[in-house]
Design an enzyme around this catalytic site. Structure first.
Site, PDB file in Angstrom:
ATOM      1  N   ARG A   5      32.712  37.445 -75.678  1.00  0.00           N
ATOM      2  CA  ARG A   5      31.717  38.408 -75.228  1.00  0.00           C
ATOM      3  C   ARG A   5      32.174  39.166 -73.974  1.00  0.00           C
ATOM      4  O   ARG A   5      31.584  40.184 -73.637  1.00  0.00           O
ATOM      5  CB  ARG A   5      30.391  37.675 -74.914  1.00  0.00           C
ATOM      6  CG  ARG A   5      29.762  37.056 -76.137  1.00  0.00           C
ATOM      7  CD  ARG A   5      28.697  36.054 -75.744  1.00  0.00           C
ATOM      8  NE  ARG A   5      27.532  36.676 -75.166  1.00  0.00           N
ATOM      9  CZ  ARG A   5      26.383  36.891 -75.797  1.00  0.00           C
ATOM     10  NH1 ARG A   5      26.273  36.539 -77.058  1.00  0.00           N
ATOM     11  NH2 ARG A   5      25.376  37.447 -75.193  1.00  0.00           N
ATOM     12  N   CYS A  44      27.312  38.345 -70.474  1.00  0.00           N
ATOM     13  CA  CYS A  44      27.158  36.934 -70.138  1.00  0.00           C
ATOM     14  C   CYS A  44      26.831  36.111 -71.379  1.00  0.00           C
ATOM     15  O   CYS A  44      26.283  36.630 -72.357  1.00  0.00           O
ATOM     16  CB  CYS A  44      26.008  36.761 -69.152  1.00  0.00           C
ATOM     17  SG  CYS A  44      26.131  37.802 -67.717  1.00  0.00           S
ATOM     18  N   HIS A  84      41.168  75.403 -76.773  1.00  0.00           N
ATOM     19  CA  HIS A  84      40.138  75.780 -75.795  1.00  0.00           C
ATOM     20  C   HIS A  84      40.231  74.952 -74.513  1.00  0.00           C
ATOM     21  O   HIS A  84      39.290  74.922 -73.735  1.00  0.00           O
ATOM     22  CB  HIS A  84      38.750  75.631 -76.415  1.00  0.00           C
ATOM     23  CG  HIS A  84      38.558  76.530 -77.589  1.00  0.00           C
ATOM     24  ND1 HIS A  84      38.415  77.893 -77.470  1.00  0.00           N
ATOM     25  CD2 HIS A  84      38.529  76.261 -78.922  1.00  0.00           C
ATOM     26  CE1 HIS A  84      38.291  78.430 -78.677  1.00  0.00           C
ATOM     27  NE2 HIS A  84      38.355  77.456 -79.574  1.00  0.00           N
ATOM     28  N   ASN A 121      21.231  35.620 -68.416  1.00  0.00           N
ATOM     29  CA  ASN A 121      21.832  36.866 -68.913  1.00  0.00           C
ATOM     30  C   ASN A 121      20.836  37.982 -68.644  1.00  0.00           C
ATOM     31  O   ASN A 121      19.635  37.789 -68.832  1.00  0.00           O
ATOM     32  CB  ASN A 121      22.024  36.828 -70.437  1.00  0.00           C
ATOM     33  CG  ASN A 121      23.081  35.849 -70.856  1.00  0.00           C
ATOM     34  OD1 ASN A 121      23.756  35.271 -70.026  1.00  0.00           O
ATOM     35  ND2 ASN A 121      23.215  35.681 -72.165  1.00  0.00           N
ATOM     36  N   GLY A 122      21.323  39.177 -68.295  1.00  0.00           N
ATOM     37  CA  GLY A 122      20.418  40.312 -68.104  1.00  0.00           C
ATOM     38  C   GLY A 122      20.249  40.639 -66.631  1.00  0.00           C
ATOM     39  O   GLY A 122      21.064  40.240 -65.788  1.00  0.00           O
ATOM     40  N   GLU A 144      40.722  51.192 -74.635  1.00  0.00           N
ATOM     41  CA  GLU A 144      40.101  49.879 -74.414  1.00  0.00           C
ATOM     42  C   GLU A 144      41.112  48.771 -74.210  1.00  0.00           C
ATOM     43  O   GLU A 144      40.929  47.926 -73.355  1.00  0.00           O
ATOM     44  CB  GLU A 144      39.264  49.494 -75.647  1.00  0.00           C
ATOM     45  CG  GLU A 144      37.901  50.091 -75.703  1.00  0.00           C
ATOM     46  CD  GLU A 144      37.078  49.471 -76.825  1.00  0.00           C
ATOM     47  OE1 GLU A 144      37.492  49.601 -77.997  1.00  0.00           O
ATOM     48  OE2 GLU A 144      36.049  48.853 -76.535  1.00  0.00           O
ATOM     49  N   LYS A 196      31.721  42.294 -75.196  1.00  0.00           N
ATOM     50  CA  LYS A 196      31.586  42.499 -76.637  1.00  0.00           C
ATOM     51  C   LYS A 196      30.255  43.140 -76.970  1.00  0.00           C
ATOM     52  O   LYS A 196      30.174  44.046 -77.778  1.00  0.00           O
ATOM     53  CB  LYS A 196      31.760  41.157 -77.358  1.00  0.00           C
ATOM     54  CG  LYS A 196      31.630  41.241 -78.878  1.00  0.00           C
ATOM     55  CD  LYS A 196      32.760  42.059 -79.453  1.00  0.00           C
ATOM     56  CE  LYS A 196      32.630  42.299 -80.953  1.00  0.00           C
ATOM     57  NZ  LYS A 196      33.445  43.454 -81.373  1.00  0.00           N
ATOM     58  N   TRP A 223      29.394  38.047 -66.697  1.00  0.00           N
ATOM     59  CA  TRP A 223      29.974  39.398 -66.654  1.00  0.00           C
ATOM     60  C   TRP A 223      29.230  40.092 -65.519  1.00  0.00           C
ATOM     61  O   TRP A 223      28.036  40.368 -65.634  1.00  0.00           O
ATOM     62  CB  TRP A 223      29.738  40.083 -67.997  1.00  0.00           C
ATOM     63  CG  TRP A 223      30.410  41.407 -68.156  1.00  0.00           C
ATOM     64  CD1 TRP A 223      31.716  41.623 -68.456  1.00  0.00           C
ATOM     65  CD2 TRP A 223      29.785  42.700 -68.075  1.00  0.00           C
ATOM     66  NE1 TRP A 223      31.939  42.981 -68.554  1.00  0.00           N
ATOM     67  CE2 TRP A 223      30.781  43.661 -68.321  1.00  0.00           C
ATOM     68  CE3 TRP A 223      28.485  43.140 -67.811  1.00  0.00           C
ATOM     69  CZ2 TRP A 223      30.530  45.028 -68.317  1.00  0.00           C
ATOM     70  CZ3 TRP A 223      28.230  44.504 -67.799  1.00  0.00           C
ATOM     71  CH2 TRP A 223      29.254  45.425 -68.061  1.00  0.00           C
ATOM     72  N   LYS A 227      40.007  53.128 -79.015  1.00  0.00           N
ATOM     73  CA  LYS A 227      40.727  51.858 -79.217  1.00  0.00           C
ATOM     74  C   LYS A 227      41.896  51.749 -78.253  1.00  0.00           C
ATOM     75  O   LYS A 227      42.124  50.714 -77.641  1.00  0.00           O
ATOM     76  CB  LYS A 227      41.275  51.754 -80.653  1.00  0.00           C
ATOM     77  CG  LYS A 227      40.298  51.494 -81.763  1.00  0.00           C
ATOM     78  CD  LYS A 227      39.762  50.090 -81.851  1.00  0.00           C
ATOM     79  CE  LYS A 227      38.478  49.968 -81.072  1.00  0.00           C
ATOM     80  NZ  LYS A 227      37.266  50.291 -81.780  1.00  0.00           N
ATOM     81  N   GLU A 256      37.657  57.699 -82.240  1.00  0.00           N
ATOM     82  CA  GLU A 256      37.734  56.240 -82.362  1.00  0.00           C
ATOM     83  C   GLU A 256      39.143  55.750 -82.028  1.00  0.00           C
ATOM     84  O   GLU A 256      39.314  54.735 -81.349  1.00  0.00           O
ATOM     85  CB  GLU A 256      37.316  55.835 -83.791  1.00  0.00           C
ATOM     86  CG  GLU A 256      37.577  54.395 -84.191  1.00  0.00           C
ATOM     87  CD  GLU A 256      36.828  53.361 -83.362  1.00  0.00           C
ATOM     88  OE1 GLU A 256      36.042  53.734 -82.477  1.00  0.00           O
ATOM     89  OE2 GLU A 256      37.066  52.163 -83.589  1.00  0.00           O
TER      90      GLU A 256
HETATM   91  O1  M6R Z   1      27.381  45.926 -80.953  1.00  0.00           O
HETATM   92  P1  M6R Z   1      27.398  47.426 -81.015  1.00  0.00           P
HETATM   93  O2  M6R Z   1      28.068  47.946 -82.257  1.00  0.00           O
HETATM   94  O3  M6R Z   1      26.065  48.051 -80.809  1.00  0.00           O
HETATM   95  O4  M6R Z   1      28.325  47.861 -79.798  1.00  0.00           O
HETATM   96  C1  M6R Z   1      28.504  49.205 -79.478  1.00  0.00           C
HETATM   97  C2  M6R Z   1      29.666  49.394 -78.535  1.00  0.00           C
HETATM   98  O5  M6R Z   1      29.458  48.681 -77.341  1.00  0.00           O
HETATM   99  C3  M6R Z   1      30.998  48.945 -79.153  1.00  0.00           C
HETATM  100  O6  M6R Z   1      31.260  49.613 -80.347  1.00  0.00           O
HETATM  101  C4  M6R Z   1      32.167  49.185 -78.174  1.00  0.00           C
HETATM  102  O7  M6R Z   1      32.370  50.549 -77.984  1.00  0.00           O
HETATM  103  C5  M6R Z   1      33.420  48.487 -78.706  1.00  0.00           C
HETATM  104  N1  M6R Z   1      34.068  47.794 -77.634  1.00  0.00           N
HETATM  105  C6  M6R Z   1      34.383  49.428 -79.323  1.00  0.00           C
HETATM  106  O8  M6R Z   1      35.591  48.840 -79.675  1.00  0.00           O
END
Ligand code: M6R
Length: 606
Positions: free
Chosen positions: A27, A2, A501, A98-99, A485, A601, A74, A482, A478
């Site tokens: 965000r 949020c 395995h 937020n929260g 996501e 975000k 969110w 990506k 990673e």
């Molecule tokens: O702000 P942060 O680096 O602590 O965030 C951690 C993860 O939420 C963040 O890296 C998330 O996995 C990304 N969407 C990856 O692309």
């Protein structure tokens, strides 16, 4: 997550609030709304979905007033519908939040018994009714806020306006950040400084438990015990221009292309031109640190995993790494004199923040690598080494990751020098290799069209495997993250040696297998794995260097020779092709690259 924006102005605030919300879009959100005081009465507009729908609504039914609040939601409690969107409003107050309010059920029951009528499924609406209840008892907005805050459990940031009080905007922070902006006569609230960037560069950050009353040209800040306190005003270097897309179609692509520059900037802040490390002074002696514990989430965790290899190999230091949400509840024994290293772009990720609190309680020194220097993590830490990535807007982390790697390698080299496990010559050679990374990345970026063509094929897949060994194993994870996501294609990252395995059972002609295999000491092992995939009809996509491609490229269905670099810096180089592959595959799939579904975000809830 949020986002909040609040404005107490001299101008009509509705267009400014909508503009601020647009800046918070990155965000991640699923509904939005604004409220303002028109002739002393609260008026509110809300819409499910993107901000454009809210803008259209405000076009049909304009909102007037010089004080107001806005929110991007969110969903946590209740579906992403218009009824659940913020602001939540009664006759007397409008609230954005937020929260999470953990005790909202019992508060709601109590308020319903007093004839308060709720219209949403959210925890936030409880705050609006609680404030109203206190106002009904004759309290002022300030008294009502102070009383209500004492009843709320959980982590939150709040902004509220009050009917009949056109010169008052109230904000509160507990566990979720809230910034106060100082304009020319106008005052602002924002869940981050980016939302306020075009309005002001004078920002102060509320501390844990603070609440603030904003009046024209003035902020009155109280701590958690209602005592008046002062919070320093910072001049931020953020500007509206820094958060535009420039000539790029998406923020993510812009941020991928910014990497040579921001890695260079970060490196220049840490290493002198004659390759001496100039890190901030550490509140511990690396030579005496018995164990390093690394924590992070998502991409930041993978950066930490690369760092584990670096600290172990270069500094011969025992390293433990954990996903922050596991670490915080795992009750792991922590070594006396140990250091906990957090990696984070935002510095606000609730799980990582929680893990740091645990580490601190256990007497660990806290070292944080973070992109937002005023963030909660930075303020909790004993020492901070900033990444100079600049604002990262795309939800998929790219330049934050490679600048994290830059800092982490400098830290590992510095620890190794202190522990006398690395010669001065080798340390200088590593730093030189790091210094050459931006130029190598420019070459990879120049050849992006190859990856664009590959993406047409990957876009047809339902599952993709990413494999790598050693320093490239975290990069395989990673790469898979990506792709998941932003293209929504199922992908898994594995250490290449682990394929036999289990994951090998998945391989057939429909499953592309991406190998990240530079021609290093482990190359022959990866080459065997490539043979194994190929023998089972799997489609091999190989990212290697010219020696690697010459060695095994013939077995691959597609290959790309990246520049040959010192193996120790290879994670920085191989990050970029996997980012580009995810990006172009997402374009093939037609997804929302910068704001992928369900993602936020910065994840400020557990
Ligand atoms: O702000 P942060 O680096 O602590 O965030 C951690 C993860 O939420 C963040 O890296 C998330 O996995 C990304 N969407 C990856 O692309």
């Amino acid at each position: 997550m949020c986002g909040i924006v609040g404005i107490l102005g001299e101008r009509q605030v509705a267009p400014l609030l909508l503009e601020g919300l647009k800046r918070l879009e990155y965000r991640g959100y699923d509904s939005a709304g604004i409220a303002a005081l028109a002739n002393g009465h609260i008026e509110c507009r809300r819409a499910e979905g993107k901000i454009d729908r809210l803008v259209a609504k405000c076009g049909q039914l304009p909102l007037t007033g010089t004080v107001g609040i806005g929110h991007t939601r969110w969903a946590t409690h209740g579906k992403p519908t218009e009824d659940n969107a913020h602001p939540h409003v009664t006759e007397r107050v409008a609230v954005v939040h937020n929260g999470i309010i953990e005790n909202y059920r019992s508060l709601r029951e109590e308020l319903e018994k007093k004839q308060h009528r709720f219209t949403s499924e959210t925890d936030t609406e409880t705050i609006a009714h609680l404030l109203t209840d206190y106002l009904d008892q004759g309290m002022t907005p300030q008294q009502a806020t102070s009383a209500a805050l004492k009843r709320l459990d959980g982590a939150f940031a709040i902004a509220a306006i009050f009917a009949g009080h056109k010169n008052l905007l109230i904000g509160a922070r507990r566990g979720s950040p809230l910034a106060v902006g100082y304009g020319d006569g106008e005052m602002y609230l924002g869940s981050d400084a980016l939302a306020l960037a075009p309005l002001t560069n004078r920002i102060s950050y509320l501390e844990e438990g603070d609440w603030v009353e904003l009046h024209p040209g003035q902020a009155v800040i109280h701590d958690c015990c209602d005592k008046l306190v002062e919070r320093k005003i910072h001049i931020t270097s953020l500007s509206g221009a820094m958060i535009g897309k420039g000539q790029y179609r998406h923020f993510m692509l812009k941020e991928i292309f910014e990497q040579p520059a921001v890695i260079g900037d970060t490196l220049s802040s840490l290493v002198t031109p004659d390759n001496r490390i100039a890190l901030p002074e550490m509140p511990f002696d690396w030579a005496k640190v018995p164990r390093l514990t690394i924590v992070g989430c998502g991409t930041a965790y993978y950066a930490g995993l690369v760092a584990k290899y670096w600290f172990e190999q270069l500094a011969r230091m025992p390293v433990e790494i954990d996903i922050a949400s596991e670490f915080r509840y795992r009750n792991a024994p922590l070594t006396e004199g140990g250091v906990t290293l957090a990696v984070s772009q935002s510095g606000e990720t609730a799980d990582t923040l929680g893990a740091l609190h645990v580490a601190k309680e256990h007497g660990q020194k806290i070292l944080t690598v973070v992109n937002v220097p005023q963030s909660s993590m930075a303020r909790l830490s004993d020492v901070v080494v900033p990444t100079l990535a600049g604002p990262e807007i795309g939800v998929a982390s790219t330049k934050a990751f490679t600048t994290q790697l830059t800092v982490l390698l400098c830290l590992a080299v510095s620890a190794a020098v202190a522990r006398k496990t690395l010669s001065a010559e080798r340390a200088a050679a590593i730093l030189q290799a790091l210094r050459e990374i931006p130029a190598h990345l420019n070459l990879v970026l120049r050849d992006e069209h190859f990856i664009q063509e590959l993406a047409q094929r990957v876009g047809e897949a339902r599952d993709v495997l990413y494999l790598g060994r050693g320093l490239l194993y975290p990069l395989a994870m990673e790469g898979a993250l990506k792709l998941k996501e932003i293209s929504y294609i199922h992908a898994e990252g594995y250490p290449a040696g682990e394929m036999k395995h289990g994951p090998i059972a998945l391989i057939d002609e429909d499953v592309p297998v991406v190998f990240l295999a530079p021609h290093d000491a482990l190359f022959e092992k990866s080459a065997s794995n490539i043979q194994e995939v190929s023998a089972r009809g799997g489609k091999v996509i190989l990212f290697s260097d010219k020696d690697g491609v010459a060695g095994i490229g013939g077995k691959a269905d597609w290959n790309m020779a990246l520049p040959k670099v010192d193996p120790v810096v290879s994670p920085l180089l191989y990050a970029v092709p996997v980012q580009l592959l995810a990006y172009y595959t997402a374009l093939v799939k037609g997804t929302d690259v910068d704001q992928p579904r369900n993602l936020a975000k910065s994840v400020t809830v557990e």
